[in-house]
Every structure is written in C-alpha cells, then in structure tokens.
Design an enzyme around this catalytic site. Structure first.
Site, PDB file in Angstrom:
ATOM      1  N   LYS A  54      -3.314 -11.080  -6.707  1.00  0.00           N
ATOM      2  CA  LYS A  54      -4.654 -11.426  -6.208  1.00  0.00           C
ATOM      3  C   LYS A  54      -5.710 -10.488  -6.814  1.00  0.00           C
ATOM      4  O   LYS A  54      -5.406  -9.338  -7.159  1.00  0.00           O
ATOM      5  CB  LYS A  54      -4.703 -11.409  -4.681  1.00  0.00           C
ATOM      6  N   LYS A 106       0.831  -1.211   0.000  1.00  0.00           N
ATOM      7  CA  LYS A 106       0.000   0.000   0.000  1.00  0.00           C
ATOM      8  C   LYS A 106       0.856   1.247   0.000  1.00  0.00           C
ATOM      9  O   LYS A 106       0.467   2.259  -0.578  1.00  0.00           O
ATOM     10  CB  LYS A 106      -0.971   0.007   1.186  1.00  0.00           C
ATOM     11  N   LYS A 158     -10.068  -5.239  -5.079  1.00  0.00           N
ATOM     12  CA  LYS A 158     -11.030  -4.208  -5.452  1.00  0.00           C
ATOM     13  C   LYS A 158     -10.338  -2.904  -5.817  1.00  0.00           C
ATOM     14  O   LYS A 158     -10.946  -2.037  -6.414  1.00  0.00           O
ATOM     15  CB  LYS A 158     -12.101  -4.010  -4.391  1.00  0.00           C
TER      16      LYS A 158
HETATM   17  P1  ATP Z   1      -7.894  -3.813  -1.361  1.00  0.00           P
HETATM   18  O1  ATP Z   1      -7.714  -4.255  -2.765  1.00  0.00           O
HETATM   19  O2  ATP Z   1      -8.571  -2.495  -1.229  1.00  0.00           O
HETATM   20  O3  ATP Z   1      -6.672  -3.982  -0.521  1.00  0.00           O
HETATM   21  P2  ATP Z   1      -9.157  -6.306  -0.860  1.00  0.00           P
HETATM   22  O4  ATP Z   1      -9.931  -6.600  -2.091  1.00  0.00           O
HETATM   23  O5  ATP Z   1      -7.928  -7.045  -0.599  1.00  0.00           O
HETATM   24  O6  ATP Z   1      -8.943  -4.760  -0.723  1.00  0.00           O
HETATM   25  P3  ATP Z   1     -10.157  -6.404   1.862  1.00  0.00           P
HETATM   26  O7  ATP Z   1     -11.228  -5.522   2.342  1.00  0.00           O
HETATM   27  O8  ATP Z   1      -8.781  -6.085   2.288  1.00  0.00           O
HETATM   28  O9  ATP Z   1     -10.203  -6.532   0.299  1.00  0.00           O
HETATM   29  O10 ATP Z   1     -10.480  -7.893   2.233  1.00  0.00           O
HETATM   30  C1  ATP Z   1     -11.694  -8.391   2.740  1.00  0.00           C
HETATM   31  C2  ATP Z   1     -11.600  -9.897   2.876  1.00  0.00           C
HETATM   32  O11 ATP Z   1     -11.586 -10.480   1.571  1.00  0.00           O
HETATM   33  C3  ATP Z   1     -10.339 -10.408   3.567  1.00  0.00           C
HETATM   34  O12 ATP Z   1     -10.670 -11.496   4.420  1.00  0.00           O
HETATM   35  C4  ATP Z   1      -9.471 -10.862   2.454  1.00  0.00           C
HETATM   36  O13 ATP Z   1      -8.584 -11.880   2.855  1.00  0.00           O
HETATM   37  C5  ATP Z   1     -10.488 -11.373   1.453  1.00  0.00           C
HETATM   38  N1  ATP Z   1      -9.982 -11.276   0.094  1.00  0.00           N
HETATM   39  C6  ATP Z   1      -9.674 -10.147  -0.572  1.00  0.00           C
HETATM   40  N2  ATP Z   1      -9.250 -10.412  -1.814  1.00  0.00           N
HETATM   41  C7  ATP Z   1      -9.295 -11.771  -1.938  1.00  0.00           C
HETATM   42  C8  ATP Z   1      -8.979 -12.671  -2.989  1.00  0.00           C
HETATM   43  N3  ATP Z   1      -8.543 -12.240  -4.152  1.00  0.00           N
HETATM   44  N4  ATP Z   1      -9.156 -13.985  -2.791  1.00  0.00           N
HETATM   45  C9  ATP Z   1      -9.614 -14.443  -1.589  1.00  0.00           C
HETATM   46  N5  ATP Z   1      -9.928 -13.647  -0.562  1.00  0.00           N
HETATM   47  C10 ATP Z   1      -9.769 -12.328  -0.711  1.00  0.00           C
END
Ligand code: ATP
Ligand code: LTN
Length: 334
Positions: free
Chosen positions: A197, A115, A200
C-alpha cells in the site's frame, strides 16, 4: 444517534507527510459524509508516539494535519475536529478496555506485525496495545460508522469484539460501530511496488504522492510509476500497477474503470500516465492553496482547536463516566 443523525468517528496520525492514499482512502470520504452524520475527526497524536517522534516535528505536523482537515472541506463549526491528546478520556478508557482485550487478539494484528518488524529496536507496549486506544477513540463517542481504508478493517473488527464483550457483561454500554469503505480509493498502492500500500512511512519517495508535492514532482512520479509490459490500459488482476493508476484516476475524476478503459482504448501508457498525473494535480493544487491560506489564519485555527476539544470532552466524559460506574469505580465526591 445524536440530534437525529448517526455518529461518525475517524482519525489520522500526524506521522510523516500525508499521501494521496490517505486523501483518497480517508479524507475525501470524510468530507462527503460530513453533512449526513454527526462527525468527530481526531488528529490521533497519542497513537503517533508508538513510534519515536521528534517532539517539535510532531507538534508541527499535528497542526498541519488539523489545517488539512479543514482545507479538505471539513467545516470545524459543523464537525468536531480535535487533538486526541486534548481529551484525556481516550487514554482512560483505553486502560479499562485493555482489561477486556486478550493478548492473542493483539498478537494477530497485521499492523503490529508490520510495525514491529520495521521498528525492531522499539517494540514497545504502546505499539502492541495501539488497537485498544483506537477502540477507545471510537467507542467513547457511541460511534455508528467509521470511515477507514481497508488496512484498518482488522482493527475495527477488534473494536466491535471488545464492545460486544463489554456489553455482554455490563449491558448496552457501547454502540457497535460499522466500518465504512469508500468505493474508489479504498486501497491505493505504492507507485514503485503495486503489491504494497502507498504509505507515508515508505522510505522510497517515488513510491508515494505526498499531498504537498508540487505539480512537476507529481507528474514525474507518475511517469516513473512501475507498470508492466502489456502496454494496454486494462483493469485486470495481472496488471496491478495499471489497476492502481486506474483506481487513482477513477477516484479523482469520478469515472468508472470501464469508462477509463474506453477512454484510453488503443492508447499507451505514454498517454495514460500523464493523464493520471494531471487529474491528481487538479485535485491537490486547490487543497494546497487552501491549506497555505488557512495556516496564515492562526486565530481561526486556535479557536477551532479550543472549541472542539471542549465539545469532544463533553461527549467523551459521558461515556467514560458510565463505563467507570459499570466496572465498579467509586463515584467522585464533589
Ligand atoms: P503509516 O505508513 O505511517 O502506517 P498510513 O499512511 O498507513 O501511515 P494512517 O495514518 O495509518 O496512514 O492512515 C490514515 C487513514 O488513511 C486510514 O483510514 C487509512 O486506512 C487510510 N490510508 C492509509 N494509506 C492508504 C492507502 N494507501 N490507500 C487507502 N487508504 C489509506
Ligand atoms: N489506526 C488508524 C488511525 C486511527 C483511527 C482511530 C481511525 C486511530 N484511531 C479511530 C479510525 C478510528 C490508522 O493508523 N490509520
């Protein structure tokens, strides 16, 4: 343990639009665990401001996320669904835990490194101490299990270290939480670069399936998903794009990778990709419909927000008071 049930805590940030990764890696597991555990699910809006947010957009998204938790199948009468910012104990405990966390530990966090490279113009102290607030979230409720995606395991390990350090000094104050990783969908990868991964905050819209994408968009994104030139549906290290699609198909249908390989034996990507798209549509469409219905029901959501914040506050206060006493803060005179 509470009422004979173990305690579960998890949270999600209301930043950006939720992706299929968030659903398969987190939300879907939450629903399947909600009968077995005493559950707390937070919309962690305090974490969201570690990255600049437009206030009205954040408020709107947080509300949408709240509705989505319910639409996904979490009953707000049985699960404590609440906004983190409504329970001030989180920030208060985070301060105390900051004093039990080392700079070196926080410097090792890969999410901080990621980040801070993405937001080089705003490497604020909140971004750095983000994992401590997450530890406070978890430890406030004497949590036994924390269902998260693989990317959060490092933060959970730090939470355990902080809790053990605190307990070693002051006695058994915190329950030591365990991570819970779902079998399928623990790490859904980007459709455009299967080494990253699905996230969002990805700038490429084709890389992620958003939970609110319409069926045509979903089908189109799967057709364009990056794969390889092998043309066979095999679950192998060398085919990360296809592996990812198999993981998604598996998480949506409950079929194992072996069953999927058999189902598509001798068939090409031209048949496999649309099948994955349809499996995803069949999961997301009902979710979208339920969400739209719920959003019309303002009073129901408002009531759930109010009641659950009170419930969360009650449990959080209990732990916070204990911690304040242990570290030597004077008791309030009432
Ligand atoms: P950002 O991209 O803004 O960092 P993010 O998509 O990683 O956000 P978070 O809000 O940080 O989302 O995560 C919410 C939950 O979703 C967490 O438990 C995280 O482990 C899970 N998660 C996020 N992305 C994935 C993914 N690609 N596959 C599986 N689990 C995920
Ligand atoms: N850091 C997590 C969100 C989060 C969380 C938590 C998850 C904040 N507090 C407590 C589990 C338990 C994330 O970025 N996914």
């Amino acid at each position: 343990m509470r009422d004979g049930k173990k305690v579960l805590f998890s949270g999600m940030q209301a930043t950006g639009n939720l992706t299929l990764g968030n659903y398969l890696g987190a939300l879907k597991n939450w629903v399947s665990l909600s009968d077995e555990y005493e559950c707390f699910y937070s919309v962690v809006d305090e974490h969201s401001i570690t990255v600049r947010q437009d206030p009205s957009v954040l408020r709107q998204r947080a509300r949408k996320l709240f509705a989505l938790y319910i639409a996904a199948g979490l009953d707000p009468e049985k699960n404590c669904i609440y906004y983190q910012s409504h329970v001030s104990c989180h920030a208060e405990l985070a301060w105390i835990l900051n004093c039990f966390t080392y700079m070196g530990e926080l410097q090792r966090m890969t999410q901080f490194k990621d980040k801070s490279s993405k937001h080089a113009d705003n490497i604020n102290a909140g971004l750095f101490t983000y994992p401590v607030l997450m530890a406070a979230d978890i430890l406030l409720y004497q949590t036994d299990v924390v269902p998260v995606g693989k990317d959060q395991l490092q933060h959970l390990e730090l939470t355990r270290d902080i809790a053990q350090r605190f307990n070693a000094i002051y006695g058994d104050v915190f329950t030591i939480p365990e991570p819970y990783l779902g079998k399928a969908g623990a790490k859904i990868m980007s459709l455009q670069d299967p080494s990253k991964k699905m996230s969002k905050s990805d700038e490429n819209e084709n890389a992620s399936i958003y939970l609110m994408d319409d069926p045509d968009t979903i089908m189109r994104k799967f057709k364009r998903a990056v794969t390889d030139s092998e043309a066979s549906v095999r679950y192998r290290e060398e085919q990360p794009g296809i592996r990812n699609l198999i993981d998604i198909y598996s998480a949506c249908t409950g079929k194992t990778p072996e069953e999927i390989e058999k189902e598509f034996d001798g068939k090409g990507y031209g048949e496999f990709k649309p099948a994955v798209g349809e499996a995803v549509v069949s999961i997301l469409k009902p979710l979208q419909d339920r969400c739209a219905d719920l959003e019309k029901n303002k009073d129901y959501i408002d009531q759930a927000i109010k009641n659950n914040a009170e419930k969360a506050e009650y449990f959080a206060q209990k732990t916070l008071r204990k911690v304040q006493k242990k570290v030597g803060f004077p008791e309030k005179i009432r």
